[in-house]
Scaffold this active site. Structure first.
Site, PDB file in Angstrom:
ATOM      1  N   ASP A   1      -1.931  -5.399  -3.363  1.00  0.00           N
ATOM      2  CA  ASP A   1      -2.120  -4.170  -2.592  1.00  0.00           C
ATOM      3  C   ASP A   1      -0.782  -3.483  -2.328  1.00  0.00           C
ATOM      4  OD1 ASP A   1      -4.083  -2.608  -0.949  1.00  0.00           O
ATOM      5  OD2 ASP A   1      -2.694  -3.131   0.653  1.00  0.00           O
TER       6      ASP A   1
ATOM      7  N   GLU B   1      -1.567  -2.397  -7.483  1.00  0.00           N
ATOM      8  CA  GLU B   1      -1.840  -1.058  -6.953  1.00  0.00           C
ATOM      9  C   GLU B   1      -0.482  -0.362  -6.883  1.00  0.00           C
ATOM     10  OE1 GLU B   1      -3.885   1.412  -3.338  1.00  0.00           O
ATOM     11  OE2 GLU B   1      -2.617  -0.286  -2.895  1.00  0.00           O
TER      12      GLU B   1
HETATM   13  C1  NOJ Z   1      -4.687   0.146  -0.512  1.00  0.00           C
HETATM   14  C2  NOJ Z   1      -6.092  -0.296  -0.367  1.00  0.00           C
HETATM   15  O1  NOJ Z   1      -6.750  -0.129  -1.597  1.00  0.00           O
HETATM   16  C3  NOJ Z   1      -6.688   0.536   0.729  1.00  0.00           C
HETATM   17  O2  NOJ Z   1      -8.077   0.376   0.810  1.00  0.00           O
HETATM   18  C4  NOJ Z   1      -6.002   0.146   2.012  1.00  0.00           C
HETATM   19  O3  NOJ Z   1      -6.474   0.985   3.039  1.00  0.00           O
HETATM   20  C5  NOJ Z   1      -4.489   0.297   1.895  1.00  0.00           C
HETATM   21  N1  NOJ Z   1      -3.964  -0.210   0.663  1.00  0.00           N
HETATM   22  C6  NOJ Z   1      -3.802  -0.455   2.986  1.00  0.00           C
HETATM   23  O4  NOJ Z   1      -3.873  -1.831   2.744  1.00  0.00           O
END
Ligand code: NOJ
Length: 552
Positions: free
Chosen positions: A218, A277
């Site tokens: 993440d 991500e």
């Molecule tokens: C990215 C995640 O995909 C999202 O859902 C989340 O709110 C933020 N990171 C914070 O962790």
């Protein structure tokens, strides 16, 4: 035949190659939002046993791996992305035994599982943070980012958080500010601290030891901040999204952490993978996320492609060519829908031809060289629930807060029965009202459904070497409404993929193939029906999609 061989040999010079050998280079990874996939105990919230009960479905669909978004204990300020215990399962999702069962069942079916690892921040309820905030002298104080600023009314910087407001929250007890790029309930950890780093790497080992095949990481751009914490406002990166700002994203220090994590991964068997991500402002920055020596994130998600919201052949071509040709041959990662993105059926649909357009966007991603992410329900054309459908749903223990992303997180539509087969209880979010038409059960029976289209595309990716690991061949269609590209597996077959993103029939004249037009023998897939083009100039139907092959 000799001519075709020469043609393909010359095409390969310009096309992007896939390094052989890794399962993830051509994987289809299916994202599951566990809260909404399948409930097994009637509490209205999906769970790990629910996922286990649907593995045959996923196997039949042809997915290689599933990525499960956070299922760990969490106060749910951000639905699991605020973790209060990294090495456990939240009661609403089950137990560690349920996890072990899920892993074993998935393994039997050849499906890998990626765990969502929230590496940038914890919950403010995590014991580490509770300790850290307990006093300035606590040994874990430095596990998070604390600064004095100018006292309670003046934060250390004026940087803004991705979720709004400043990136700082004042702690009255210890009289300092803590840093958070997301919610105040999601304090950023301090990766510069060796003890914190060690603790985080133990989490990596824990899940790999428990059968995970890797992680979706993440928020990877945000691990470090400029150590000088310049006080002024944070200017957005040139050309990049507002959330990518130079003082606190894409810092050079990130690379060291990711390299170290990768080194741990590489000591495990089974070729585990990091799916990142990893939002970037440019394709050059995305290329760097793989690591200078390909020793960091194997699969950084391409947000330059994934954030596109207009059905436009010319833009698709630009971003796909960039991903295929400017990442040094590394594996691109294509996706449109996710728990953070509106569903693609809704984003790209014109209100009338959404099903046909869903087949087009599916082909755009799944016919590519590279890894592809599918978001649960994408394969049946689930839509983003319009905001009105969510207004009456009470906020409470099951739905701790309303989130503007709830519309793309509604329950999976399995059948026409009670709650679309998702739960016997009251679902935490309502089922989208179109579930009788758009469900797994009904679409499986219809060879022309969106589901059948996806099923065939996944089959093609597995059974046809051109689509499994063939190169990408850039082509020009001579028409801005039509995106055409090729795939080839060296000296054997060539496939031609043509996508018309306009509501009108279009005439195209394909260039980019040296030599004579190859003989396309068959249409592998087309919607609406089409014949294999016998010359570079031909017409394609409104929103038409075709895949032709020189092979059998
Ligand atoms: C990215 C995640 O995909 C999202 O859902 C989340 O709110 C933020 N990171 C914070 O962790």
């Amino acid at each position: 035949m000799k001519q075709l061989f020469l043609l393909l040999a010359s095409l390969n010079i310009a096309s992007a190659q896939t390094a052989p050998g890794h399962w993830y280079d051509h994987a289809v990874i299916y994202e599951i939002y566990p809260r909404s996939f399948q409930d097994s105990n009637g509490d209205g919230i999906g769970d790990l046993n629910g996922i286990a009960s649907r593995l045959d479905y996923l196997k039949d669909l042809g997915v290689d791996a599933i990525w499960i978004t956070p299922f760990f204990p969490s106060p749910n300020a951000d639905f699991g992305y605020d973790v209060s215990d990294y090495v456990n399962v939240a009661p609403e999702y089950g137990t560690m035994q349920d996890w072990d069962h899920l892993v074993a069942e998935a393994k039997q079916r050849g499906i890998r599982i990626l765990v969502d690892f929230v590496v940038n921040h914890t919950s403010d309820q995590h014991p580490w943070f509770k300790e850290s905030r307990s006093s300035r002298n606590n040994p874990k104080r430095d596990w998070y980012v604390w600064k004095s600023g100018g006292g309670p009314t003046q934060p250390p910087t004026h940087w803004t958080s991705i979720f709004g407001g400043y990136t700082w929250t004042w702690d009255a007890q210890t009289e300092q500010w803590y840093y958070h790029i997301f919610l105040p309930q999601q304090p950023d950890v301090n990766w510069a601290n060796p003890e914190l780093r060690k603790a985080m790497f133990e989490v990596v080992r824990f899940w790999l030891d428990h059968g995970a095949s890797g992680f979706r990481l993440d928020a990877t751009p945000y691990l470090f901040e400029d150590p000088a914490f310049p006080e002024d406002f944070n200017p957005p990166a040139p050309g990049g999204p507002a959330a990518l700002e130079p003082y606190n994203s894409g810092r050079p220090e990130n690379h060291q952490v990711l390299r170290e994590m990768r080194r741990i991964m590489d000591t495990y068997p089974g070729d585990p993978v990091l799916l990142g991500e990893s939002s970037t402002a440019t394709i050059e920055d995305l290329a760097k996320v793989y690591g200078r020596n390909h020793d960091e994130i194997q699969l950084p998600m391409d947000f330059l492609f994934g954030n596109l919201t207009t059905l436009d052949a010319a833009t698709f071509k630009k971003q796909v060519d960039a991903a295929q040709l400017q990442l040094g041959g590394q594996t691109p990662v294509f996706f449109f829908s996710s728990h953070d993105h509106q569903r693609q059926w809704s984003v790209f649909g014109d209100g009338t031809h959404n099903d046909q357009i869903a087949k087009l966007t599916a082909t755009l991603t799944l016919a590519q060289r590279g890894a592809v992410l599918l978001y649960y329900g994408e394969e049946i054309g689930m839509e983003t629930m319009p905001a009105g459908g969510l207004k009456s749903v009470p906020v409470g223990p099951k739905r701790p807060r309303a989130d503007d992303r709830d519309g793309e997180r509604t329950p999976m539509q399995w059948n026409a029965g009670l709650n679309a087969g998702f739960t016997q209880g009251t679902p935490w979010l309502p089922v989208e009202s179109n579930y009788r038409r758009y469900s797994v059960e009904s679409e499986k029976k219809d060879p022309k459904s969106i589901y059948s289209w996806y099923w065939n595309l996944l089959k093609l990716r597995h059974d046809n070497s051109v689509f499994r690991d063939g190169s990408y061949v850039p082509l020009e269609s001579g028409n801005p409404n039509v995106f055409a590209f090729g795939r080839t597996s060296g000296a054997s077959d060539l496939a031609l993929i043509v996508l018309n993103t306009s509501p009108k029939q279009q005439t195209i004249q394909i260039t980019g193939m040296p030599g004579e037009w190859p003989q396309f023998r068959h249409i592998l897939m087309a919607s609406p029906q089409a014949i294999a083009p016998s010359s570079p100039k031909f017409t394609i139907a409104p929103y038409g999609v075709l895949i032709a092959t020189t092979g059998q």
